[in-house]
Design an enzyme around this catalytic site. Sequence first.
Site, PDB file in Angstrom:
ATOM      1  N   ASP A  46      71.125  30.399  32.312  1.00 15.79           N
ATOM      2  CA  ASP A  46      71.738  29.192  31.574  1.00 15.79           C
ATOM      3  C   ASP A  46      72.207  28.167  32.702  1.00 15.79           C
ATOM      4  O   ASP A  46      72.253  28.140  33.765  1.00 15.79           O
ATOM      5  CB  ASP A  46      72.890  29.600  30.699  1.00 15.79           C
ATOM      6  CG  ASP A  46      72.893  29.050  29.300  1.00 15.79           C
ATOM      7  OD1 ASP A  46      72.922  27.784  29.515  1.00 15.79           O
ATOM      8  OD2 ASP A  46      72.860  29.879  28.263  1.00 15.79           O
ATOM      9  N   HIS A  73      68.979  24.612  28.409  1.00 15.58           N
ATOM     10  CA  HIS A  73      69.958  25.308  29.207  1.00 15.58           C
ATOM     11  C   HIS A  73      69.217  25.551  30.588  1.00 15.58           C
ATOM     12  O   HIS A  73      69.362  26.862  31.075  1.00 15.58           O
ATOM     13  CB  HIS A  73      70.421  26.533  28.490  1.00 15.58           C
ATOM     14  CG  HIS A  73      70.918  26.387  27.258  1.00 15.58           C
ATOM     15  ND1 HIS A  73      72.388  25.940  27.432  1.00 15.58           N
ATOM     16  CD2 HIS A  73      70.994  26.161  25.927  1.00 15.58           C
ATOM     17  CE1 HIS A  73      72.761  25.813  25.989  1.00 15.58           C
ATOM     18  NE2 HIS A  73      71.890  25.885  25.332  1.00 15.58           N
ATOM     19  N   GLU A 110      68.869  24.501  21.435  1.00 17.12           N
ATOM     20  CA  GLU A 110      69.513  23.368  22.227  1.00 17.12           C
ATOM     21  C   GLU A 110      69.007  22.535  23.361  1.00 17.12           C
ATOM     22  O   GLU A 110      69.685  22.540  24.371  1.00 17.12           O
ATOM     23  CB  GLU A 110      71.003  23.973  22.395  1.00 17.12           C
ATOM     24  CG  GLU A 110      71.555  24.570  21.392  1.00 17.12           C
ATOM     25  CD  GLU A 110      73.148  25.202  21.708  1.00 17.12           C
ATOM     26  OE1 GLU A 110      74.042  25.347  20.756  1.00 17.12           O
ATOM     27  OE2 GLU A 110      73.109  25.715  22.888  1.00 17.12           O
ATOM     28  N   GLU A 156      81.719  32.005  27.600  1.00 11.47           N
ATOM     29  CA  GLU A 156      82.427  30.960  28.035  1.00 11.47           C
ATOM     30  C   GLU A 156      83.842  31.103  28.363  1.00 11.47           C
ATOM     31  O   GLU A 156      84.334  30.611  29.115  1.00 11.47           O
ATOM     32  CB  GLU A 156      82.245  29.544  27.033  1.00 11.47           C
ATOM     33  CG  GLU A 156      80.526  28.828  27.121  1.00 11.47           C
ATOM     34  CD  GLU A 156      79.846  29.611  25.916  1.00 11.47           C
ATOM     35  OE1 GLU A 156      78.833  28.804  25.385  1.00 11.47           O
ATOM     36  OE2 GLU A 156      80.266  30.780  25.482  1.00 11.47           O
TER      37      GLU A 156
END
Length: 797
Positions: A203, A274, A338, A487
């Site tokens: 990522d 990512h 994303e 996260e």
Amino acid sequence: MLTKLNHVLLAGVVALACSSCQTEKKADYQVIPLPQEVVLTQEKPFLLNKNVSITYPEGNLLLKRNAEFLSGYIRQATGYTPPVKGLKDGETAKHAINLGLDADIANKEGYVLTTTSEGILINGQTENGVFYGCQTLRKSIPAEAQGADILLPAGSIKDEPRFTYRGMHLDVCRHFFPLEFIKEYIDLLALHNMNTFHWHLTDDQGWRIEIKKYPKLTEVGSKRNCTVVGKARSGKYDNIPYGGFYTQEQAKEIVKYAQERYITVIPEVDLPGHMLAALAAYPDMGCTGGPYKVSPDWGIFEDVLCIGNEQSMQFLEDVMAEITEIFPSKLVHIGGDEAPRTRWAKCPKCQARIKAEGLKTDKQHTAEDRLQSYCMTRIEKFLNSKGRQIIGWDEILEGDVAPNATVMSWRGTSGGIKAAQMGHDVIMTPNLYCYFDYLQTADSKDEPLGIGGYVPVEKVYSLDPTASLTEEQSKHILGAQANLWTEYIATTEHAEYMILPRMAALAEVQWTQPEKKDYADFTQRLPRLIKFYQRDSMNYAKHIFDIQAEYTTTQEEDGSGSGAIVATLRTIDNAPIYYTLDGTEPTTASEQYNGTGIVIRQSADLRAVAIRPEGKSKVTEKNFYINKATFCPIELIGTQPTPKYAFKGATALVDGMSGIDNYATGEWIGFLDGDVTAVIDLGASNGNAAGKTVAELPEIKHVSTHAVIDMGAWVAGCTGLTVSVSDDNRSFREVAAKEFPVEMDSRKKAVANYEVTFEPVKARYVKVLIKRTPALPKGHPGEGGTPFLFIDEIEVE
């Protein structure tokens, strides 16, 4: 090396001198996940003691390993270790637990567990079916029964899973977890009858798997200089270098460890977005050439792989070549989520690729959307050449989806439904049910810092992965999975806290047939499984022992049109509950809840607590504000809530209960397009029966509403409030209007109050226009994008 969950031995176990001083404890087959069929008989139970052995057919090494696992499980619980013996054909063993195969069992993962006073037989069609029978036996024995004999009731269990794919995901990129924790995580999957470990390895914040052809991926891409402090984009950083990665040998060790427990490891290399960690290592693969850095922050970033650059595509194929050498799983996850298209739209190489491949813009998709599809399809073909298939997040439907792709539906279930209708295999992992990084309680002050959202145990349990699908379409739903994005999860203890006991609820969604699921029954069985978490020092969340509260509205039966709120309280162990309605702290001297519901007809401040011998639960708090609009009929004109956040609909705005700062609790309703207009009929509530004249109605002079502001989640507040009144619900006249400033702080999170006051007026109908924030402000990561508007309670005085 032995792991905590699978091989912990309680220290100081003293061998008992004689059997007469041993105690007896009873096993219970009401385990999690609940078996499909449990039939008990009146025969004598089987006595499990230190004289019992475990047998398997000699020569079957997989069943030998199953037997060794079961022996270890029994040792954890009792302190004694049953010996493991191989039996030749025709040999039998008395007073033993016998493992075997039975081709007549229909399901490959199914098993039959038969208990008599003479012994226990666990048969499966395959060795992994036997393994799940061992798990059921393991969980039926009390977690802590040191030195005790165990009475196992006579009877039979016939069991098989509902779904073939039963998964858990772990993100090791945002925060890195040591090898021993990965093994512990896999042990937890085995305990919960799961068979797939989805390992998110790359990522923006770190590349965590060694790729030998590209050493800079770990030399550079596995390290970030610092990490954001607090919420994403706070602007504060800890200035502490952070890194870590797994060598290929370590990854192979994890694959083997999982295989021994019949768990498949699916690796994820997220592409083409990512990819900041990879770009930091090899900047020529980006559209701009950099410079790039491994991101210290969380979020979505514009810099993605340059699909027009053949070097980038070769890089992806080279990476996948090594990934397939490490991981033998049929499925390889390639992300696809994303990935902003902004760089591609301006990149000469990407535009040249679009032209060369004839990628066109139409009403549904841009040429850049189809560029992503080109990337996914090309990687799919490469992996197909290696005998593999791709799986990707539901964004891969945004374009021309790769023809043989399996779709993992995370943005609700709609993507999965669409994919199933198109004939794709699907894994359901909708965020509102299966994102275990979301908060477990509605009130964020009771939780560690997190990403937000709200997924309590009961919500997880309520998931039906095949809802809204035909029988034929349902065949494409392979199963369900929960995701743990990290996260805000920096430690193994925090990770345990986020997955337990929600994993238990997911296990029953994955395994048990829906007609056998019952949440109340599940909560009665859960404390027994929690004993295993406690014994093995798991840092599980204890919210399940708090008071579970449900609030409903009802109309009085006296014809007055008045309403009431009914508060229903419960605990999973029926602990006594005490409450107050004046905001004071409840004690055993307070009113005791009688189980029939607390009827609230006027403003009140509820406080409730469960009191057990070991102490009090967390206090449950709820404020009720009854005003002239409460319980009135309400209609939304024009703009309607987005289906994902419709919850109770318009009635949530007049139910007397204001939401807290978590927009996902169901107390708020969310809108994505247009301003909101609500019309409230004041002539049908609080004693004001419909049919009264306007002169008989009470005066009003104040209207207010509330909105959540969570700019990090693209949720903004109101910018205006307009109030109009009418006697006939046709002709309205404006009595007040007020503008509010657009929120400019891209990090703000709060509950905001918006109100207007006007000259007293009598009217039956009140129309309230709530203006939304038109666009996210300059400097916000989503600058110019449309924010959500979440509102609750329109109060009229």
